[in-house]
Design an enzyme around this catalytic site. Structure first.
Site, PDB file in Angstrom:
ATOM      1  N   GLY A  21     -12.529   0.780  17.312  1.00  0.00           N
ATOM      2  CA  GLY A  21     -12.944  -0.522  17.820  1.00  0.00           C
ATOM      3  C   GLY A  21     -14.426  -0.827  17.693  1.00  0.00           C
ATOM      4  O   GLY A  21     -14.931  -1.721  18.377  1.00  0.00           O
ATOM      5  N   SER A  22     -15.127  -0.130  16.784  1.00  0.00           N
ATOM      6  CA  SER A  22     -16.567  -0.410  16.674  1.00  0.00           C
ATOM      7  C   SER A  22     -16.811  -1.821  16.140  1.00  0.00           C
ATOM      8  O   SER A  22     -17.776  -2.485  16.543  1.00  0.00           O
ATOM      9  CB  SER A  22     -17.258   0.632  15.791  1.00  0.00           C
ATOM     10  OG  SER A  22     -16.723   0.616  14.501  1.00  0.00           O
ATOM     11  N   LEU A  29      -5.064  -0.619  10.678  1.00  0.00           N
ATOM     12  CA  LEU A  29      -4.506   0.326   9.707  1.00  0.00           C
ATOM     13  C   LEU A  29      -3.036   0.083   9.390  1.00  0.00           C
ATOM     14  O   LEU A  29      -2.435   0.829   8.637  1.00  0.00           O
ATOM     15  CB  LEU A  29      -4.696   1.765  10.222  1.00  0.00           C
ATOM     16  CG  LEU A  29      -6.159   2.202  10.335  1.00  0.00           C
ATOM     17  CD1 LEU A  29      -6.249   3.597  10.956  1.00  0.00           C
ATOM     18  CD2 LEU A  29      -6.865   2.166   8.983  1.00  0.00           C
ATOM     19  N   ASN A  84     -10.620  -9.378   6.221  1.00  0.00           N
ATOM     20  CA  ASN A  84     -10.739  -7.942   6.461  1.00  0.00           C
ATOM     21  C   ASN A  84     -12.138  -7.507   6.046  1.00  0.00           C
ATOM     22  O   ASN A  84     -12.745  -8.130   5.179  1.00  0.00           O
ATOM     23  CB  ASN A  84      -9.703  -7.185   5.620  1.00  0.00           C
ATOM     24  CG  ASN A  84      -9.760  -5.679   5.832  1.00  0.00           C
ATOM     25  OD1 ASN A  84      -9.914  -5.207   6.964  1.00  0.00           O
ATOM     26  ND2 ASN A  84      -9.653  -4.921   4.748  1.00  0.00           N
ATOM     27  N   HIS A  90     -14.072  -4.094   4.544  1.00  0.00           N
ATOM     28  CA  HIS A  90     -13.802  -2.790   3.931  1.00  0.00           C
ATOM     29  C   HIS A  90     -15.134  -2.108   3.628  1.00  0.00           C
ATOM     30  O   HIS A  90     -16.057  -2.759   3.139  1.00  0.00           O
ATOM     31  CB  HIS A  90     -12.992  -2.998   2.638  1.00  0.00           C
ATOM     32  CG  HIS A  90     -12.601  -1.708   1.999  1.00  0.00           C
ATOM     33  ND1 HIS A  90     -11.570  -0.938   2.470  1.00  0.00           N
ATOM     34  CD2 HIS A  90     -13.126  -1.036   0.941  1.00  0.00           C
ATOM     35  CE1 HIS A  90     -11.468   0.154   1.722  1.00  0.00           C
ATOM     36  NE2 HIS A  90     -12.403   0.117   0.788  1.00  0.00           N
ATOM     37  N   ASP A 128      -6.551  -4.304   0.812  1.00  0.00           N
ATOM     38  CA  ASP A 128      -7.928  -4.404   0.277  1.00  0.00           C
ATOM     39  C   ASP A 128      -7.996  -5.182  -1.028  1.00  0.00           C
ATOM     40  O   ASP A 128      -8.767  -4.830  -1.929  1.00  0.00           O
ATOM     41  CB  ASP A 128      -8.526  -2.993   0.060  1.00  0.00           C
ATOM     42  CG  ASP A 128      -8.515  -2.162   1.319  1.00  0.00           C
ATOM     43  OD1 ASP A 128      -8.658  -2.739   2.415  1.00  0.00           O
ATOM     44  OD2 ASP A 128      -8.356  -0.940   1.213  1.00  0.00           O
ATOM     45  N   GLU A 135     -22.223  -3.319   7.670  1.00  0.00           N
ATOM     46  CA  GLU A 135     -21.017  -4.000   8.180  1.00  0.00           C
ATOM     47  C   GLU A 135     -21.312  -4.785   9.447  1.00  0.00           C
ATOM     48  O   GLU A 135     -20.788  -5.878   9.647  1.00  0.00           O
ATOM     49  CB  GLU A 135     -19.923  -2.987   8.516  1.00  0.00           C
ATOM     50  CG  GLU A 135     -19.202  -2.436   7.335  1.00  0.00           C
ATOM     51  CD  GLU A 135     -18.029  -1.572   7.770  1.00  0.00           C
ATOM     52  OE1 GLU A 135     -17.279  -1.997   8.667  1.00  0.00           O
ATOM     53  OE2 GLU A 135     -17.870  -0.477   7.227  1.00  0.00           O
TER      54      GLU A 135
HETATM   55  C1  GRF Z   1     -14.849   0.437   9.120  1.00  0.00           C
HETATM   56  O1  GRF Z   1     -14.885   1.377   8.095  1.00  0.00           O
HETATM   57  C2  GRF Z   1     -14.395  -0.870   8.569  1.00  0.00           C
HETATM   58  O2  GRF Z   1     -14.927  -1.125   7.306  1.00  0.00           O
HETATM   59  C3  GRF Z   1     -12.926  -0.649   8.498  1.00  0.00           C
HETATM   60  O3  GRF Z   1     -12.637   0.022   9.710  1.00  0.00           O
HETATM   61  C4  GRF Z   1     -13.753   0.806  10.082  1.00  0.00           C
HETATM   62  C5  GRF Z   1     -14.148   0.517  11.513  1.00  0.00           C
HETATM   63  O4  GRF Z   1     -13.125   0.808  12.393  1.00  0.00           O
HETATM   64  N1  GRF Z   1     -12.224  -1.861   8.282  1.00  0.00           N
HETATM   65  P1  GRF Z   1     -13.266   0.438  13.932  1.00  0.00           P
HETATM   66  O5  GRF Z   1     -13.679  -0.986  14.028  1.00  0.00           O
HETATM   67  O6  GRF Z   1     -14.328   1.339  14.519  1.00  0.00           O
HETATM   68  O7  GRF Z   1     -11.933   0.716  14.544  1.00  0.00           O
END
Ligand code: GRF
Length: 218
Positions: free
Chosen positions: A20-21, A99, A114, A116, A157, A186
């Site tokens: 969830g970052s 995912l 999305n 990536h 992707d 990102e």
């Molecule tokens: C990052 O690599 C992003 O590019 C991909 O998911 C990762 C981050 O996952 N789509 P999260 O947001 O920390 O769950």
């Protein structure tokens, strides 16, 4: 004289599966005013016991946990996700470390994004997530990497690219150090794209799908 009423907020649906970052970053930037004009209207997680769910709860965001295995098949799962997003009146859907496969229905086509952690079309596709991406970039001897925001179509992707940011690959990089650098990019790129959609509108975003608009380099 009264001031003109503020335009309605762009309602975001955020789909997560893990740490969830990306969600945390979007929420923090909306909360501190760095993405004006947007609101997270719905979070959908495909897993219950993940940090992303804790983040959504702590932030008081509307949250639904929809696990693919609780549905008879992929289409039934996709339909449930779409129903939840419609019920929340989400207008722009952001995959954020998501995912599972979501079959994007017609009413969300051209408005589902999305992010990536590589420069698509290279280093993407099924199984290319997290550390695997950065390992592949280093193994290929690339001198730069980056991140890509793209419209989601029916392949992992794969859809039309909306924006990319580039970072150097440095001598001695490990998958972790490269992930860190890409992650920093990102955290700027996704909010920048959301701000651009707030500013220019969903019709503008859909133009990337027609090839009429070249990818942004941010
Ligand atoms: C990052 O690599 C992003 O590019 C991909 O998911 C990762 C981050 O996952 N789509 P999260 O947001 O920390 O769950």
């Amino acid at each position: 004289m009264n001031a003109a009423p503020a335009p309605p907020l762009l309602r975001l649906g955020v789909l997560i599966s893990g740490s969830g970052s990306t969600l945390a970053n979007l929420h923090a930037r909306i909360a501190d005013g760095r993405i004006p004009g947007a609101v997270i209207a719905q979070v959908v997680s495909t897993r219950a016991a993940v940090r992303g769910v804790e983040i959504a709860r702590a932030a008081g965001l509307p949250l639904a946990v929809l696990r693919p295995r609780d549905f008879p098949d992929g289409p039934a799962f996709s339909a449930a996700v779409a129903e939840r997003l419609r019920a929340a009146r989400a207008e722009l859907v952001l995959l954020a470390g998501f995912l599972s496969f979501w079959h994007v229905p017609a009413d969300f086509a051209g408005r589902t994004l999305n992010i990536h952690p590589a420069l698509l079309p290279r280093f993407g596709g099924r199984g290319m997530y997290g550390r695997h991406v950065h390992e592949a970039v280093l193994a290929a001897g690339e001198r730069e990497s980056g991140c890509t925001v793209h419209l989601v179509d029916d392949q992992y992707d794969h859809g039309p690219i909306v924006a990319q940011a580039r970072v150097p690959v440095r001598p001695g990089d490990t998958p972790a150090s490269l992930a860190e650098r890409v992650g920093t990019a990102e955290r700027e790129l996704y909010p920048a794209v959301v701000r651009a959609v707030v500013e220019h509108g969903l019709e503008w975003l859909a133009e990337f799908a027609t090839g009429r608009r070249p990818p942004l380099s941010l």
